[in-house]
Design a protein around this motif. Structure first.
Motif, PDB file in Angstrom:
ATOM      1  N   LEU A   1       0.834  -1.208   0.000  1.00  0.00           N
ATOM      2  CA  LEU A   1       0.000   0.000   0.000  1.00  0.00           C
ATOM      3  C   LEU A   1       0.863   1.250   0.000  1.00  0.00           C
ATOM      4  O   LEU A   1       0.544   2.249  -0.661  1.00  0.00           O
ATOM      5  CB  LEU A   1      -0.933  -0.015   1.221  1.00  0.00           C
ATOM      6  CG  LEU A   1      -2.020  -1.092   1.223  1.00  0.00           C
ATOM      7  CD1 LEU A   1      -2.788  -1.059   2.550  1.00  0.00           C
ATOM      8  CD2 LEU A   1      -2.994  -0.892   0.059  1.00  0.00           C
ATOM      9  N   LEU A   2       1.975   1.231   0.748  1.00  0.00           N
ATOM     10  CA  LEU A   2       2.867   2.390   0.791  1.00  0.00           C
ATOM     11  C   LEU A   2       3.513   2.629  -0.580  1.00  0.00           C
ATOM     12  O   LEU A   2       3.588   3.774  -1.063  1.00  0.00           O
ATOM     13  CB  LEU A   2       3.938   2.166   1.864  1.00  0.00           C
ATOM     14  CG  LEU A   2       4.948   3.297   2.067  1.00  0.00           C
ATOM     15  CD1 LEU A   2       4.238   4.583   2.473  1.00  0.00           C
ATOM     16  CD2 LEU A   2       5.986   2.908   3.115  1.00  0.00           C
ATOM     17  N   SER A   3       3.975   1.549  -1.232  1.00  0.00           N
ATOM     18  CA  SER A   3       4.587   1.699  -2.567  1.00  0.00           C
ATOM     19  C   SER A   3       3.574   2.218  -3.574  1.00  0.00           C
ATOM     20  O   SER A   3       3.872   3.100  -4.401  1.00  0.00           O
ATOM     21  CB  SER A   3       5.146   0.352  -3.036  1.00  0.00           C
ATOM     22  OG  SER A   3       6.149  -0.104  -2.141  1.00  0.00           O
ATOM     23  N   ARG A   4       2.363   1.664  -3.498  1.00  0.00           N
ATOM     24  CA  ARG A   4       1.331   2.118  -4.416  1.00  0.00           C
ATOM     25  C   ARG A   4       1.015   3.591  -4.190  1.00  0.00           C
ATOM     26  O   ARG A   4       0.818   4.356  -5.132  1.00  0.00           O
ATOM     27  CB  ARG A   4       0.075   1.271  -4.216  1.00  0.00           C
ATOM     28  CG  ARG A   4      -1.027   1.553  -5.229  1.00  0.00           C
ATOM     29  CD  ARG A   4      -2.233   0.718  -4.935  1.00  0.00           C
ATOM     30  NE  ARG A   4      -1.894  -0.704  -4.948  1.00  0.00           N
ATOM     31  CZ  ARG A   4      -2.735  -1.665  -4.552  1.00  0.00           C
ATOM     32  NH1 ARG A   4      -3.931  -1.336  -4.097  1.00  0.00           N
ATOM     33  NH2 ARG A   4      -2.363  -2.920  -4.619  1.00  0.00           N
ATOM     34  N   GLY A   5       1.011   4.009  -2.942  1.00  0.00           N
ATOM     35  CA  GLY A   5       0.741   5.416  -2.650  1.00  0.00           C
ATOM     36  C   GLY A   5       1.843   6.315  -3.192  1.00  0.00           C
ATOM     37  O   GLY A   5       1.554   7.398  -3.727  1.00  0.00           O
ATOM     38  N   ARG A   6       3.064   5.872  -3.013  1.00  0.00           N
ATOM     39  CA  ARG A   6       4.170   6.700  -3.532  1.00  0.00           C
ATOM     40  C   ARG A   6       4.115   6.801  -5.057  1.00  0.00           C
ATOM     41  O   ARG A   6       4.343   7.877  -5.627  1.00  0.00           O
ATOM     42  CB  ARG A   6       5.497   6.089  -3.107  1.00  0.00           C
ATOM     43  CG  ARG A   6       5.787   6.268  -1.617  1.00  0.00           C
ATOM     44  CD  ARG A   6       7.052   5.542  -1.230  1.00  0.00           C
ATOM     45  NE  ARG A   6       7.369   5.778   0.186  1.00  0.00           N
ATOM     46  CZ  ARG A   6       8.347   5.149   0.828  1.00  0.00           C
ATOM     47  NH1 ARG A   6       9.084   4.239   0.180  1.00  0.00           N
ATOM     48  NH2 ARG A   6       8.595   5.426   2.101  1.00  0.00           N
TER      49      ARG A   6
END
Length: 424
Positions: free
Chosen positions: A342-347
């Protein structure tokens, strides 16, 4: 009649059995047996007598009745007995207060010296005068609400001081105090003595009641008297006493006579006790019962607390034994990869949006430059301004010799107008 045979001795006083009662002297007394026998012989000559009166006492013992009958106009009374065999032939509703006519025969018991009358017949004449007065007073007080349970005051659970109205040195006082102290040793009494029968009964009882009622330390007042002839209990049905009890601010307990006695005081008092002993049981709790009750309640409380603590401990252990609490890092590990994704997708989403907005800003910047006047000036155009700041769009607007400011792509300079120039 018994025949007494005594052998006199010469020179000595005759034996008592040999002396008739009417011939007795201090030197030659008669005997008790001969006196009683003489009385019985005289009484037997009376035969049966019809007598009218009011029943004031009616006690049944093993089928026989022992009672008293009162004269209708005076305080004179007689004792009577009705044997069970005779009672079967009499009206079944005979009771205290009835106005009756009875056929009686005098009996004198030689052995005990007791005198009474045996009843062979008895019938109603009407309601006794005294009972009729009591019934009228009962109806009057009931109509005024003096018997209403709603007006009765509650008896305190543990009175600090008990007011006691009774006869001086009476058995009723001993019964109340002894039984109350057995139940609650710390109970305190304030005793006011009064006559419990006769003409002094009502005024003295009222005076004692008012004195105890005025004492703020007295929590309950007991009016006690032992059993007796109903005629002797009439003072406790007197209207003056009843109204004084109803007006008292301190709860009043009536403990008059025995279970069968029922003066009007029982109905007006805040609590009726069948006997003085029963009054002692009602005004104070039993210390042994209270201690047992406290011990029982403490035991129940301890058991409930122990059960609650044991239940909570078991519930806590059950919660702690669950996998999520036994190894909480498992839950964190299971979610860490998801959180990283989720963090990678957000970035990535943020980076793409930033790049898109940067391109959009560059396009807007280029469009703005294209439309800007500076771009036009950079291509060799100029703008002429009058000192007033007005832009010169027509040569006729600038007079000959007027100062003009010319702005070019890189800076501005001053010039002077040469006047209107013709069209070429």
């Amino acid at each position: 009649m018994t025949t007494f045979r005594a052998d006199p001795v010469a020179g000595e006083a005759p034996p008592p059995d040999a002396v008739r009662p009417r011939d007795s002297t201090s030197d030659s007394p008669t005997s008790v047996a001969r006196l009683n026998d003489t009385i019985r012989g005289f009484v037997e000559t009376w035969g049966s007598v019809w007598v009218e009166g009011e029943i004031t006492s009616w006690n049944v013992r093993t089928g026989n009745v022992f009672g008293r009958m009162k004269d209708l106009g005076t305080d004179a009374t007689i004792s009577f007995r009705i044997w069970s065999s005779t009672r079967q032939r009499l009206p079944a509703d005979l009771s205290v207060g009835d106005h009756v006519i009875a056929c009686v025969k005098a009996d004198y018991f030689v052995k005990s010296g007791d005198f009474s009358f045996s009843v062979s017949a008895m019938r109603h004449v009407g309601l006794g005068d005294q009972l009729e007065k009591l019934e009228r007073l009962r109806a009057k007080l009931r109509g005024e609400g003096l018997f209403d349970p709603a007006r009765k005051k509650p008896i305190p659970f543990l009175p600090h001081v008990v007011g006691l109205i009774t006869g001086e040195k009476s058995d009723a006082e001993k019964d109340v105090r002894h039984n109350a102290e057995l139940r609650w040793p710390q109970v305190r009494f304030r005793t006011a003595y009064a006559a419990v029968q006769g003409d002094r009964c009502v005024p003295e009882t009222i005076g004692a009641l008012r004195a105890l009622d005025a004492d703020p330390s007295v929590d309950v007042i007991v009016i006690a008297r032992g059993g007796g002839d109903p005629q002797h209990l009439l003072g406790f049905s007197d209207e003056r006493l009843l109204r004084a009890v109803a007006a008292a601010s301190t709860p009043v307990v009536s403990a008059i006579g025995h279970e069968n006695d029922h003066p009007l005081l029982d109905d007006v008092a805040d609590l009726r006790a069948s006997t003085p002993t029963d009054a002692a049981k009602r005004i104070v709790p039993d210390v042994l019962e209270q201690r047992a009750l406290v011990a029982q309640l403490r035991s129940r409380l301890s058991m409930r607390l122990s059960q609650r603590v044991a239940h909570d401990i078991a519930q806590l252990e059950q919660l702690r034994s669950r996998p999520v609490l036994r190894t909480p890092e498992t839950m964190i590990d299971a979610r860490s990869q998801q959180q990283w994704l989720l963090l990678s997708r957000g970035r990535d989403v943020i980076d793409r949006r930033l790049e898109a907005q940067a391109r959009r800003a560059a396009e807007l910047r280029a469009a703005l430059r294209t439309l800007s006047p500076a771009s036009t000036l950079a291509r060799g155009y100029a703008i002429a301004h009058l000192p007033s700041g007005a832009i010169v769009r027509d040569a006729s607007e600038a007079e000959a010799g007027a100062s003009v400011v010319v702005t070019v792509g890189r800076g501005s300079f001053a010039a002077r107008s040469e006047g209107e120039v013709g069209e070429r």
